[in-house]
Scaffold this motif. Structure first.
Motif, mmCIF file in Angstrom:
data_model
loop_
_atom_site.group_PDB
_atom_site.id
_atom_site.type_symbol
_atom_site.label_atom_id
_atom_site.label_comp_id
_atom_site.label_asym_id
_atom_site.label_seq_id
_atom_site.Cartn_x
_atom_site.Cartn_y
_atom_site.Cartn_z
ATOM 1 N N SER A 1 0.849 -1.183 0.000
ATOM 2 C CA SER A 1 0.000 0.000 0.000
ATOM 3 C C SER A 1 0.889 1.240 0.000
ATOM 4 O O SER A 1 2.030 1.195 0.449
ATOM 5 C CB SER A 1 -0.941 0.006 1.202
ATOM 6 O OG SER A 1 -0.195 0.054 2.395
ATOM 7 N N LYS A 2 0.350 2.332 -0.517
ATOM 8 C CA LYS A 2 1.115 3.577 -0.550
ATOM 9 C C LYS A 2 0.307 4.678 0.110
ATOM 10 O O LYS A 2 -0.913 4.594 0.215
ATOM 11 C CB LYS A 2 1.485 3.968 -1.977
ATOM 12 C CG LYS A 2 0.332 4.438 -2.828
ATOM 13 C CD LYS A 2 0.829 4.949 -4.161
ATOM 14 C CE LYS A 2 -0.298 5.508 -4.976
ATOM 15 N NZ LYS A 2 -0.742 6.814 -4.577
ATOM 16 N N ASN A 3 1.002 5.732 0.517
ATOM 17 C CA ASN A 3 0.304 6.874 1.099
ATOM 18 C C ASN A 3 -0.157 7.811 -0.014
ATOM 19 O O ASN A 3 0.138 7.607 -1.189
ATOM 20 C CB ASN A 3 1.194 7.593 2.122
ATOM 21 C CG ASN A 3 2.408 8.240 1.489
ATOM 22 O OD1 ASN A 3 2.790 7.932 0.373
ATOM 23 N ND2 ASN A 3 3.028 9.137 2.224
ATOM 24 N N THR B 1 8.652 10.416 -5.741
ATOM 25 C CA THR B 1 7.552 9.509 -5.445
ATOM 26 C C THR B 1 7.774 8.175 -6.146
ATOM 27 O O THR B 1 8.560 8.085 -7.089
ATOM 28 C CB THR B 1 6.201 10.085 -5.911
ATOM 29 O OG1 THR B 1 6.263 10.325 -7.308
ATOM 30 C CG2 THR B 1 5.849 11.368 -5.177
ATOM 31 N N PHE B 2 7.063 7.156 -5.682
ATOM 32 C CA PHE B 2 7.084 5.843 -6.326
ATOM 33 C C PHE B 2 6.153 5.873 -7.532
ATOM 34 O O PHE B 2 5.101 6.495 -7.500
ATOM 35 C CB PHE B 2 6.603 4.756 -5.357
ATOM 36 C CG PHE B 2 7.570 4.464 -4.255
ATOM 37 C CD1 PHE B 2 8.696 3.695 -4.481
ATOM 38 C CD2 PHE B 2 7.339 4.948 -2.981
ATOM 39 C CE1 PHE B 2 9.578 3.422 -3.457
ATOM 40 C CE2 PHE B 2 8.217 4.678 -1.952
ATOM 41 C CZ PHE B 2 9.343 3.912 -2.194
ATOM 42 N N GLY C 1 2.559 9.412 -2.138
ATOM 43 C CA GLY C 1 3.270 8.479 -3.002
ATOM 44 C C GLY C 1 4.735 8.333 -2.657
ATOM 45 O O GLY C 1 5.485 7.746 -3.418
ATOM 46 N N ASN C 2 5.157 8.834 -1.494
ATOM 47 C CA ASN C 2 6.571 8.715 -1.133
ATOM 48 C C ASN C 2 6.826 7.622 -0.093
ATOM 49 O O ASN C 2 7.944 7.435 0.337
ATOM 50 C CB ASN C 2 7.121 10.049 -0.634
ATOM 51 C CG ASN C 2 6.459 10.512 0.650
ATOM 52 O OD1 ASN C 2 5.433 9.994 1.061
ATOM 53 N ND2 ASN C 2 7.050 11.508 1.271
ATOM 54 N N ARG C 3 5.779 6.884 0.313
ATOM 55 C CA ARG C 3 5.937 5.787 1.269
ATOM 56 C C ARG C 3 5.168 4.562 0.783
ATOM 57 O O ARG C 3 4.037 4.664 0.337
ATOM 58 C CB ARG C 3 5.405 6.178 2.644
ATOM 59 C CG ARG C 3 6.216 7.212 3.317
ATOM 60 C CD ARG C 3 5.681 7.484 4.680
ATOM 61 N NE ARG C 3 6.420 8.615 5.255
ATOM 62 C CZ ARG C 3 6.215 9.095 6.450
ATOM 63 N NH1 ARG C 3 5.285 8.586 7.222
ATOM 64 N NH2 ARG C 3 6.925 10.096 6.889
ATOM 65 N N LEU C 4 5.819 3.413 0.890
ATOM 66 C CA LEU C 4 5.186 2.133 0.591
ATOM 67 C C LEU C 4 5.291 1.246 1.818
ATOM 68 O O LEU C 4 6.331 1.209 2.472
ATOM 69 C CB LEU C 4 5.877 1.425 -0.573
ATOM 70 C CG LEU C 4 5.681 1.967 -1.974
ATOM 71 C CD1 LEU C 4 6.418 1.092 -2.974
ATOM 72 C CD2 LEU C 4 4.229 2.057 -2.339
ATOM 73 N N LYS C 5 4.220 0.528 2.108
ATOM 74 C CA LYS C 5 4.229 -0.484 3.156
ATOM 75 C C LYS C 5 3.992 -1.826 2.493
ATOM 76 O O LYS C 5 3.097 -1.961 1.662
ATOM 77 C CB LYS C 5 3.137 -0.228 4.190
ATOM 78 C CG LYS C 5 3.397 0.972 5.058
ATOM 79 C CD LYS C 5 2.299 1.129 6.084
ATOM 80 C CE LYS C 5 2.531 2.390 6.899
ATOM 81 N NZ LYS C 5 1.440 2.636 7.853
ATOM 82 N N PHE D 1 3.780 4.028 -8.849
ATOM 83 C CA PHE D 1 2.884 2.928 -8.538
ATOM 84 C C PHE D 1 1.782 2.871 -9.584
ATOM 85 O O PHE D 1 1.216 3.897 -9.935
ATOM 86 C CB PHE D 1 2.286 3.155 -7.144
ATOM 87 C CG PHE D 1 1.956 1.903 -6.417
ATOM 88 C CD1 PHE D 1 0.645 1.528 -6.260
ATOM 89 C CD2 PHE D 1 2.947 1.118 -5.879
ATOM 90 C CE1 PHE D 1 0.325 0.382 -5.574
ATOM 91 C CE2 PHE D 1 2.649 -0.029 -5.193
ATOM 92 C CZ PHE D 1 1.324 -0.410 -5.041
ATOM 93 N N ARG E 1 10.523 4.567 2.579
ATOM 94 C CA ARG E 1 10.200 5.988 2.499
ATOM 95 C C ARG E 1 11.252 6.687 1.659
ATOM 96 O O ARG E 1 12.451 6.491 1.843
ATOM 97 C CB ARG E 1 10.175 6.606 3.895
ATOM 98 C CG ARG E 1 9.843 8.071 3.893
ATOM 99 C CD ARG E 1 9.729 8.594 5.312
ATOM 100 N NE ARG E 1 10.987 8.539 6.029
ATOM 101 C CZ ARG E 1 11.780 9.591 6.224
ATOM 102 N NH1 ARG E 1 11.431 10.772 5.755
ATOM 103 N NH2 ARG E 1 12.885 9.472 6.895
#
Length: 94
Positions: free
Chosen positions: A17-19, A46-47, A22-26, A49, A41
């Motif tokens: 999942s991303k925030n 940004t990722f 778009g700069n954090r992925l879990k 995605f 992070r």
């Protein structure tokens, strides 16, 4: 938990999942005896995605996830032609 995720978490699938920024992925993964949660992070940028459809679920191969985590945009990547073994059941591929 499986009903909330829509798939079996013990199957080896990774749930990413991303925030909003778009700069954090879990990444949620089953580790055999429990879950492991990984966070990535970015300090800048940004990722890339892939956009989810109306369902909010995107299924991606492991290679594409590795590209996303590595900072590459899978949509801009170009796959090279590779040999594929002919399928005798399908005469168009022979």
């Amino acid at each position: 938990m499986a009903a909330a995720l829509g798939r079996d978490p013990a199957s080896g699938d990774l749930f990413v999942s991303k925030n909003r920024k778009g700069n954090r992925l879990k990444v949620l993964a089953w580790a055999g005896d429990g879950f492991a949660l990984y966070l990535r992070r970015l300090e800048r940028g940004t990722f890339a995605f892939p956009a989810a459809g109306g369902v909010g679920v995107v299924v991606t191969p492991a290679a594409q996830l590795a590209m996303i985590l590595g900072g590459l945009d899978p949509a801009a990547a170009r796959s090279r032609k590779r040999y594929a073994r002919p399928d005798p059941a399908n005469p168009r591929t022979v």
